[in-house]
Design a protein around this motif. Structure first.
Motif, PDB file in Angstrom:
ATOM      1  N   GLU A  42      10.164  10.732 -27.828  1.00  0.00           N
ATOM      2  CA  GLU A  42       9.651  11.600 -28.430  1.00  0.00           C
ATOM      3  C   GLU A  42       8.943  10.984 -29.727  1.00  0.00           C
ATOM      4  N   SER A  46       7.655  17.253 -30.650  1.00  0.00           N
ATOM      5  CA  SER A  46       8.508  17.548 -29.669  1.00  0.00           C
ATOM      6  C   SER A  46       7.899  17.217 -28.282  1.00  0.00           C
ATOM      7  N   GLY A  47       8.494  16.749 -27.370  1.00  0.00           N
ATOM      8  CA  GLY A  47       7.831  16.400 -26.047  1.00  0.00           C
ATOM      9  C   GLY A  47       6.624  15.596 -25.806  1.00  0.00           C
ATOM     10  N   GLY A  50       7.010  12.340 -23.860  1.00  0.00           N
ATOM     11  CA  GLY A  50       7.776  12.737 -22.570  1.00  0.00           C
ATOM     12  C   GLY A  50       8.256  11.712 -21.877  1.00  0.00           C
TER      13      GLY A  50
END
Length: 155
Positions: A42, A46-47, A50
């Motif tokens: 990350e 956030s994400g 991935g």
């Protein structure tokens, strides 16, 4: 002291649980605190990137370009002497001072973004951040220093 007494302004102590699912959930939320090399990271958001390899490569390219831009916007970069003194009295124009202030703010913002990306503790991010700064220095700053004895614009 009973369970409901605590200092004003402080939250009460956390309840401890012996449930193994709670421990697993806490471990999933904690980021790496040591350097690791993995495409599963990350970086900045956030994400993102991935677990996708293509997005990880895009994130590395993004960090590299940010590092190049920081070097381009540095004070002694070859193309960044934006404050020019007036020919008449040697003073600096207000517009030039505002532009220089905006340039400095942009450079600082980009540098902090790079710092946050490196704090993902991903070795690939660290390598491309350093490589971007080194390559940017080579392009934008060392050329100016090595051409001091040459004619202007020969770099």
């Amino acid at each position: 002291m009973d369970d409901h007494s605590h200092m004003p302004g402080m939250s009460p102590p956390m309840q401890m649980s012996n449930n193994s699912n709670d421990h697993h959930t806490m471990m999933m939320m904690m980021p790496h605190m040591t350097f690791s090399w993995s495409k599963n990271a990350e970086i900045l958001f956030s994400g993102w990137p991935g677990t996708r390899t293509g997005m990880y490569v895009l994130a590395l390219i993004f960090v590299f370009i940010l590092s190049l831009l920081v070097e381009f916007l540095s004070d002694d970069a070859a193309g960044c002497k934006w404050i020019v003194k007036n020919k008449d009295d040697g003073s600096i124009s207000s517009l030039r001072a505002v532009l220089e202030t905006i340039r400095h703010g942009l450079k600082t913002t980009l540098a902090y973004l790079i710092m946050l990306a490196v704090m993902s503790f991903n070795v690939g991010v660290l390598i491309v951040a350093v490589a971007g700064h080194v390559f940017g220095f080579l392009i934008f700053r060392s050329c100016r220093k090595s051409s001091a004895n040459l004619s202007p614009g020969s770099c």
